[in-house]
Design a protein around this motif. Structure first.
Motif, PDB file in Angstrom:
ATOM      1  N   MET A 217       0.817  -1.219   0.000  1.00 20.09           N
ATOM      2  CA  MET A 217       0.000   0.000   0.000  1.00 20.09           C
ATOM      3  C   MET A 217       0.851   1.270   0.000  1.00 20.09           C
ATOM      4  O   MET A 217       0.344   2.369   0.187  1.00 20.09           O
ATOM      5  CB  MET A 217      -1.030   0.035   1.134  1.00 20.09           C
ATOM      6  CG  MET A 217      -2.170  -0.965   0.910  1.00 20.09           C
ATOM      7  SD  MET A 217      -3.628  -0.718   1.942  1.00 20.09           S
ATOM      8  CE  MET A 217      -4.333   0.752   1.204  1.00 20.09           C
ATOM      9  N   MET A 218       2.152   1.129  -0.240  1.00 26.53           N
ATOM     10  CA  MET A 218       2.987   2.314  -0.421  1.00 26.53           C
ATOM     11  C   MET A 218       2.528   3.086  -1.661  1.00 26.53           C
ATOM     12  O   MET A 218       2.548   4.325  -1.680  1.00 26.53           O
ATOM     13  CB  MET A 218       4.456   1.913  -0.570  1.00 26.53           C
ATOM     14  CG  MET A 218       5.413   3.090  -0.702  1.00 26.53           C
ATOM     15  SD  MET A 218       5.556   4.067   0.807  1.00 26.53           S
ATOM     16  CE  MET A 218       6.782   3.059   1.693  1.00 26.53           C
ATOM     17  N   ASN A 219       2.098   2.348  -2.671  1.00 29.62           N
ATOM     18  CA  ASN A 219       1.619   2.986  -3.888  1.00 29.62           C
ATOM     19  C   ASN A 219       0.452   3.928  -3.584  1.00 29.62           C
ATOM     20  O   ASN A 219       0.369   5.035  -4.120  1.00 29.62           O
ATOM     21  CB  ASN A 219       1.181   1.920  -4.900  1.00 29.62           C
ATOM     22  CG  ASN A 219       0.747   2.518  -6.212  1.00 29.62           C
ATOM     23  OD1 ASN A 219       1.497   3.262  -6.832  1.00 29.62           O
ATOM     24  ND2 ASN A 219      -0.465   2.221  -6.647  1.00 29.62           N
ATOM     25  N   ALA A 329      12.743   7.207  -2.878  1.00 29.42           N
ATOM     26  CA  ALA A 329      14.053   6.605  -3.162  1.00 29.42           C
ATOM     27  C   ALA A 329      14.290   5.373  -2.301  1.00 29.42           C
ATOM     28  O   ALA A 329      14.740   4.327  -2.787  1.00 29.42           O
ATOM     29  CB  ALA A 329      15.149   7.637  -2.930  1.00 29.42           C
ATOM     30  N   ALA A 330      13.986   5.497  -1.013  1.00 25.67           N
ATOM     31  CA  ALA A 330      14.182   4.373  -0.100  1.00 25.67           C
ATOM     32  C   ALA A 330      13.300   3.194  -0.494  1.00 25.67           C
ATOM     33  O   ALA A 330      13.733   2.034  -0.459  1.00 25.67           O
ATOM     34  CB  ALA A 330      13.875   4.813   1.326  1.00 25.67           C
ATOM     35  N   ASP A 331      12.072   3.492  -0.886  1.00 26.54           N
ATOM     36  CA  ASP A 331      11.160   2.423  -1.283  1.00 26.54           C
ATOM     37  C   ASP A 331      11.654   1.695  -2.521  1.00 26.54           C
ATOM     38  O   ASP A 331      11.566   0.465  -2.602  1.00 26.54           O
ATOM     39  CB  ASP A 331       9.768   3.017  -1.552  1.00 26.54           C
ATOM     40  CG  ASP A 331       8.790   1.976  -2.054  1.00 26.54           C
ATOM     41  OD1 ASP A 331       8.424   1.089  -1.265  1.00 26.54           O
ATOM     42  OD2 ASP A 331       8.404   2.033  -3.239  1.00 26.54           O
ATOM     43  N   GLU A 332      12.189   2.432  -3.473  1.00 23.97           N
ATOM     44  CA  GLU A 332      12.678   1.800  -4.698  1.00 23.97           C
ATOM     45  C   GLU A 332      13.782   0.788  -4.387  1.00 23.97           C
ATOM     46  O   GLU A 332      13.792  -0.324  -4.919  1.00 23.97           O
ATOM     47  CB  GLU A 332      13.177   2.870  -5.673  1.00 23.97           C
ATOM     48  CG  GLU A 332      13.401   2.358  -7.078  1.00 23.97           C
ATOM     49  CD  GLU A 332      13.605   3.473  -8.091  1.00 23.97           C
ATOM     50  OE1 GLU A 332      14.445   3.294  -8.985  1.00 23.97           O
ATOM     51  OE2 GLU A 332      12.945   4.523  -7.982  1.00 23.97           O
ATOM     52  N   ILE A 333      14.699   1.174  -3.499  1.00 24.89           N
ATOM     53  CA  ILE A 333      15.788   0.270  -3.114  1.00 24.89           C
ATOM     54  C   ILE A 333      15.259  -0.904  -2.295  1.00 24.89           C
ATOM     55  O   ILE A 333      15.640  -2.064  -2.506  1.00 24.89           O
ATOM     56  CB  ILE A 333      16.861   1.037  -2.314  1.00 24.89           C
ATOM     57  CG1 ILE A 333      17.487   2.148  -3.162  1.00 24.89           C
ATOM     58  CG2 ILE A 333      17.940   0.070  -1.819  1.00 24.89           C
ATOM     59  CD1 ILE A 333      18.125   1.684  -4.446  1.00 24.89           C
ATOM     60  N   ALA A 334      14.339  -0.609  -1.375  1.00 17.92           N
ATOM     61  CA  ALA A 334      13.800  -1.669  -0.520  1.00 17.92           C
ATOM     62  C   ALA A 334      13.009  -2.694  -1.337  1.00 17.92           C
ATOM     63  O   ALA A 334      13.094  -3.901  -1.080  1.00 17.92           O
ATOM     64  CB  ALA A 334      12.914  -1.061   0.568  1.00 17.92           C
ATOM     65  N   VAL A 335      12.254  -2.225  -2.325  1.00 21.74           N
ATOM     66  CA  VAL A 335      11.504  -3.142  -3.187  1.00 21.74           C
ATOM     67  C   VAL A 335      12.465  -4.031  -3.976  1.00 21.74           C
ATOM     68  O   VAL A 335      12.259  -5.240  -4.087  1.00 21.74           O
ATOM     69  CB  VAL A 335      10.568  -2.365  -4.137  1.00 21.74           C
ATOM     70  CG1 VAL A 335      10.029  -3.276  -5.238  1.00 21.74           C
ATOM     71  CG2 VAL A 335       9.416  -1.755  -3.358  1.00 21.74           C
ATOM     72  N   ALA A 350       9.634  -0.828   6.917  1.00 23.21           N
ATOM     73  CA  ALA A 350      10.549  -0.573   8.036  1.00 23.21           C
ATOM     74  C   ALA A 350      11.837   0.082   7.551  1.00 23.21           C
ATOM     75  O   ALA A 350      12.369   1.001   8.203  1.00 23.21           O
ATOM     76  CB  ALA A 350      10.853  -1.882   8.756  1.00 23.21           C
ATOM     77  N   THR A 351      12.340  -0.355   6.407  1.00 21.63           N
ATOM     78  CA  THR A 351      13.549   0.249   5.828  1.00 21.63           C
ATOM     79  C   THR A 351      13.289   1.708   5.482  1.00 21.63           C
ATOM     80  O   THR A 351      14.117   2.587   5.778  1.00 21.63           O
ATOM     81  CB  THR A 351      13.972  -0.521   4.562  1.00 21.63           C
ATOM     82  OG1 THR A 351      14.302  -1.861   4.917  1.00 21.63           O
ATOM     83  CG2 THR A 351      15.171   0.142   3.889  1.00 21.63           C
ATOM     84  N   ALA A 385      19.540   3.341   2.215  1.00 17.82           N
ATOM     85  CA  ALA A 385      18.701   2.156   2.006  1.00 17.82           C
ATOM     86  C   ALA A 385      19.546   0.970   1.550  1.00 17.82           C
ATOM     87  O   ALA A 385      19.307  -0.172   1.975  1.00 17.82           O
ATOM     88  CB  ALA A 385      17.608   2.465   0.988  1.00 17.82           C
ATOM     89  N   ARG A 386      20.510   1.221   0.679  1.00 20.63           N
ATOM     90  CA  ARG A 386      21.386   0.131   0.216  1.00 20.63           C
ATOM     91  C   ARG A 386      22.208  -0.441   1.369  1.00 20.63           C
ATOM     92  O   ARG A 386      22.402  -1.650   1.483  1.00 20.63           O
ATOM     93  CB  ARG A 386      22.317   0.624  -0.895  1.00 20.63           C
ATOM     94  CG  ARG A 386      21.626   0.852  -2.223  1.00 20.63           C
ATOM     95  CD  ARG A 386      22.635   1.073  -3.344  1.00 20.63           C
ATOM     96  NE  ARG A 386      21.954   1.334  -4.608  1.00 20.63           N
ATOM     97  CZ  ARG A 386      21.779   2.541  -5.137  1.00 20.63           C
ATOM     98  NH1 ARG A 386      22.254   3.611  -4.506  1.00 20.63           N
ATOM     99  NH2 ARG A 386      21.143   2.679  -6.280  1.00 20.63           N
TER     100      ARG A 386
END
Length: 391
Positions: A217-219, A329-335, A350-351, A385-386
């Motif tokens: 549900m981040m989207n 940005a964080a979400d893109e890396i976490a995904v 959480a990330t 995030a990385r």
């Protein structure tokens, strides 16, 4: 418009899900549309095929390493070939009457903003333009008198039922969410969810990142941030409702109690065609909605405990564009890390939360005054995030 009344189009992100659906509509109505330019990230073969089928004047790959393949595939066609970020921006500002902004990710920000500054009509499918730089983007659109047509199904629904000039009469905007594949899953089931399970969206056929973002549900959180900028609505007037059937795509509640909704089958071609034909409409072979056959539509409030990404997005929105850019940005890396099986499904949100906390502590979440500042926040968020996900 072209000389024969056709609408000249530049399609940025032509090989992605939205781009492919846009091409489907364009190819069904060659008398209405002429393609000026097509771009892709690195899918040279898909781009070349699309360029040939549409008779595009120019084809551009963002990745310079794909240039040789694209040039070879289009040799002898007369279609101009280019590569690199500057070439993508050039494609965005050619003599198109409308630019379809369908590049996925922060890479879509610069070319779309370049088109906005030229006063183009923008069919906007790139979330990052508003999530990462909403204030800058909407100010640039106002300065250049650019038309922003939201192509995302939920925002297009709101656009259709939001009465022009009546924003002050709106009590709230309601975005609907399907609930994704884990709508009824327990926390334990979500904790052990695999990428394959998370990618199985019940209603929509989408790209990998947006499918995972739908599952968390981040989207929907990003869509709330977009609505904040598109319609100048504060958080208190933006709501989310889980609607598993994905038939009602968006609602507007007016101060007199009227609740207006846009309904339709879950087919991305409907909002895309609405943008391409606006302010008119065009014939589309989408399945018609049979309410009698559906019989029942259900709605429920989202669960903030099982889907913490949604309240996190609200929190980032309240903090400002610096925070929402970092969240994206964080979400893109976490995904990516989840899809690579480096972290669990619940670790995605959480990330993102830890990245926001770290950046806030570093004093990096001030409102960005330029794209360069946005990208600096984006870069630092990705780095953190990385480090946290082992990418």
């Amino acid at each position: 418009m072209g000389n024969d009344g056709q609408l000249n189009l530049s399609i940025l992100g032509a090989t992605g899900s939205v781009g492919q659906n846009t091409l489907d509509i364009v190819l069904r109505a060659p008398e209405r549309f002429s393609v000026v330019a097509l771009t892709a990230n690195r899918n040279a073969r898909g781009l070349a095929e699309a360029a040939k089928r549409t008779g595009a004047r120019m084809a551009v790959v963002a990745d310079p390493e794909a240039y040789g393949e694209l040039k070879e595939l289009l040799s002898g066609t007369g279609i101009a070939v280019a590569a690199g970020d500057e070439a993508v921006e050039e494609a965005a500002v050619l003599d198109a009457g409308m630019v379809v902004a369908a590049i996925v990710g922060a890479a879509g920000l610069r070319p779309t903003l370049a088109a906005v500054r030229r006063g183009k009509a923008i069919a906007l499918a790139n979330k990052e333009c508003l999530v990462c730089a909403g204030r800058l983007f909407m100010q640039a659109a106002a300065n250049a008198n650019a038309t922003i047509l939201p192509m995302d199904s939920e925002h297009n629904a709101i656009f259709q039922v939001l009465e022009p000039g009546n924003v002050d009469e709106v009590e709230k905007i309601v975005l609907t969410a399907s609930g994704g594949p884990f709508r009824t899953a327990s926390l334990e089931e979500m904790r052990t969810a695999t990428p394959q399970q998370a990618l199985k969206h019940p209603n929509w056929d989408m790209g990998r990142r947006i499918s995972i973002d739908s599952a968390t549900m981040m989207n929907k959180g990003f869509e709330v941030i977009e609505a904040h900028h598109l319609y100048a609505m504060e958080a208190a007037r933006l709501d989310v409702l889980v609607h598993p059937q994905s038939v009602v795509h968006g609602l507007v509640q007016y101060r007199d109690g009227s609740l207006l909704a846009q309904l339709g089958t879950p087919d991305m071609r409907t909002p895309i065609s609405h943008c391409l034909a606006w302010p008119k409409r065009m014939e589309l072979p989408a399945a018609r909605l049979d309410l009698a056959a559906l019989a029942t539509l259900t709605f429920e409030a989202p669960d903030p405990v099982r889907f913490p990404a949604l309240p996190l997005a609200y929190r980032a929105m309240e903090m400002g564009t610096g925070a929402t850019a970092a969240l994206n940005a964080a979400d893109e890396i976490a995904v990516d890390a989840f899809l690579d099986c480096r972290i669990g499904f619940l670790d995605i949100a959480a990330t993102c939360e830890k990245v926001l906390e770290t950046l806030d502590g570093e004093g990096m979440l001030a409102e960005p005054a330029s794209v360069a500042e946005v990208m600096a926040i984006d870069g630092r968020a990705r780095q953190i995030a990385r480090e946290r996900t082992g990418l």
